[in-house]
Design an enzyme around this catalytic site. Structure first.
Site, mmCIF file in Angstrom:
data_model
loop_
_atom_site.group_PDB
_atom_site.id
_atom_site.type_symbol
_atom_site.label_atom_id
_atom_site.label_comp_id
_atom_site.label_asym_id
_atom_site.label_seq_id
_atom_site.Cartn_x
_atom_site.Cartn_y
_atom_site.Cartn_z
ATOM 1 N N SER A 251 4.663 -5.086 4.531
ATOM 2 C CA SER A 251 3.561 -4.141 4.383
ATOM 3 C C SER A 251 3.331 -3.330 5.654
ATOM 4 C CB SER A 251 2.331 -4.921 3.951
ATOM 5 O OG SER A 251 1.487 -4.076 3.240
ATOM 6 N N LYS A 255 6.174 -1.443 8.085
ATOM 7 C CA LYS A 255 6.220 -0.124 8.739
ATOM 8 C C LYS A 255 6.529 -0.369 10.220
ATOM 9 C CE LYS A 255 1.963 0.980 6.055
ATOM 10 N NZ LYS A 255 2.322 1.138 4.682
ATOM 11 N N TRP A 342 1.721 0.995 -5.535
ATOM 12 C CA TRP A 342 1.020 1.621 -4.390
ATOM 13 C C TRP A 342 2.015 1.953 -3.265
ATOM 14 C CZ3 TRP A 342 -3.290 3.971 -3.235
ATOM 15 C CH2 TRP A 342 -3.860 3.902 -1.964
ATOM 16 N N HIS A 392 2.615 -7.143 -4.546
ATOM 17 C CA HIS A 392 2.740 -6.879 -3.114
ATOM 18 C C HIS A 392 2.671 -8.196 -2.331
ATOM 19 C CE1 HIS A 392 2.328 -4.311 0.377
ATOM 20 N NE2 HIS A 392 1.259 -4.982 0.775
HETATM 21 C C1 GCU Z 1 -2.976 -1.338 2.453
HETATM 22 C C2 GCU Z 1 -2.357 -0.056 2.940
HETATM 23 C C3 GCU Z 1 -0.835 -0.139 2.975
HETATM 24 C C4 GCU Z 1 -0.403 -1.375 3.716
HETATM 25 C C5 GCU Z 1 -1.093 -2.593 3.159
HETATM 26 C C6 GCU Z 1 -0.835 -3.886 3.913
HETATM 27 O O1 GCU Z 1 -2.664 -1.517 1.106
HETATM 28 O O2 GCU Z 1 -2.801 0.978 2.120
HETATM 29 O O3 GCU Z 1 -0.294 1.001 3.589
HETATM 30 O O4 GCU Z 1 0.995 -1.500 3.667
HETATM 31 O O5 GCU Z 1 -2.491 -2.405 3.199
HETATM 32 O O6 GCU Z 1 -0.505 -3.876 5.082
HETATM 33 O O7 GCU Z 1 -1.027 -4.943 3.286
#
Ligand code: GCU
Length: 410
Positions: A251, A255, A342, A392
């Protein structure tokens, strides 16, 4: 669905493929690089240019001034019924402005006859949440008050021990002769929009001192920089093969692992798990989370310049397939989950497919898939991709594939 409700009434995510705008992606290779006879050296130049644009327009620039590092082993013991060795290291970063301790937790197989390839990934809730092991030191940094991690008043407590263990299959890795290293991301920079007064930013007050500086380093750049400091420490640890450290993240930390792999070529391979917007997913598709949405919910993640592209993805000088290409020729794994719309699984897949162009120019195989695969089949190679069935998360099925992936380094 969007997990953060604050601005949700103002934003309706698009989940309809037919509503994805027409877009034209910036090319990974410019004309000179595409036609070069000596591709590796032409790519070096093109790569630096792209890296600079990502730095200025998206992640922000990290300080270049001096700092000191101190590595102290705080603890070492056998664990997992004698199969593993657990170590905890205090990594202290210091400048004239202060010191910042970050605790590295490391597991390696006790049976190993030499240094082992090791995964390095940050965790979300503190090292003590990755295993129900009472010896793991509790973080003293700010943590989110969230169940099931059981933090109260933003302080970690014993109750949270092991609450994220399903995300960290230590035994699977040990049994495969691999190591696992982790640290709590909040020790590097607390994940709140706090004007960067604490964490690593506070140690470099003269670097982009103005809050308005358009390329001031955001939290993702700070976490990535921290991963490089953890690698500095791992280079000193006998049980770790520092030439085979795979940076991994889920997540927002996916990144982060992509940016760490792009900025630090010592990482032998990179894994992004469900990294989505600002990670592996193409921004121009504006599918699920968008640039506007991420910059609004998490203003501290990226630099000020990135906000220029809110609801204006077409103006971006870069897109995320180019970020993935920065990892070439080192192995890359992009993973998505079928119910994690998402994060735009198709956008993540397309990025990996497009980045394959650079791997192929290095005479390495690109991603073997032509289209988004069926759930629960993994395509593992130099460029790898899978779509896990489910939500997720990062689970043991994801990790089983990452174990196969890392074998190409062994
Ligand atoms: C939120 C956010 C995402 C991210 C995620 C996470 O959903 O919008 O961009 O990847 O949190 O880190 O769990």
């Amino acid at each position: 669905t969007c997990p953060c409700s604050a601005q949700s009434e103002k934003f309706v995510a698009n989940y309809d493929e037919s509503q994805v705008p027409d877009y034209e992606l910036p090319p990974i290779l410019d004309e000179v690089t595409a036609q070069a006879d000596d591709f590796p050296s032409a790519w070096d130049a093109r790569r630096s240019q792209l890296l600079q644009t990502f730095t200025e327009q998206m992640f922000g620039s990290v300080p270049t001034s001096e700092f000191e590092l101190l590595f102290e082993k705080v603890e070492q013991a056998h664990c997992l019924a004698g199969k593993g060795i657990r170590q905890q290291w205090k990594v202290t970063i210091s400048t004239e402005s202060g010191t910042l301790p970050v605790t590295l937790l490391l597991y390696t197989p006790a049976q190993a006859t030499g240094p082992v390839p090791t995964f390095l990934g940050l965790n979300f809730h503190g090292n003590h949440t990755i295993a129900a092991d009472p010896e793991i030191l509790l973080t003293e940094s700010w943590v989110r008050d969230s169940k099931p991690q059981s933090a109260t008043n933003h302080q970690a407590s014993d109750e949270g021990r092991g609450s994220s263990s399903s995300r960290w299959p230590i035994e699977l890795l040990i049994d495969n002769g691999l190591g696992l290293a982790t640290a709590y991301y909040g020790e590097i920079d607390p994940d709140t929009d706090d004007q960067f007064e604490n964490g690593i930013h506070a140690l470099f007050p003269d670097h982009r001192p103005s809050a308005e500086a358009p390329d001031r380093w955001g939290s993702i750049a700070a976490w990535s920089w921290g991963l490089s400091r953890l690698l500095d420490c791992m280079e000193q640890i006998d049980q770790v093969d520092a030439s085979k450290v795979v940076v991994i993240g889920h997540s927002r930390l996916g990144k982060t692992s992509l940016w760490a792999g792009a900025t630090d070529p010592r990482f032998a391979a990179t894994i992004s798990n469900d990294s989505g917007c600002g990670g592996a997913a193409l921004s121009r598709r504006a599918f699920g989370e968008t640039v506007w949405r991420i910059n609004t919910s998490f203003p501290h993640w990226f630099c000020g310049n990135f906000k220029q592209y809110n609801r204006n993805e077409a103006a971006l000088p870069i897109d995320q397939h180019q970020l993935l290409a920065l990892l070439a020729p080192r192995p890359l794994y992009v993973a998505s989950a079928s119910e994690d719309q998402w994060a735009d699984p198709r956008g993540e897949f397309l990025s990996a497919k497009l980045a394959s162009e650079v791997y192929e120019r290095f005479e390495l195989p690109g991603l073997a898939l032509q289209d988004l695969p069926k759930p629960n089949t993994a395509s593992i190679g130099v460029v790898s991709y899978h779509l896990r069935e489910g939500t997720h998360n990062i689970d043991s099925w994801d990790w089983t594939n990452y174990v196969q992936f890392i074998k190409q380094l062994q």
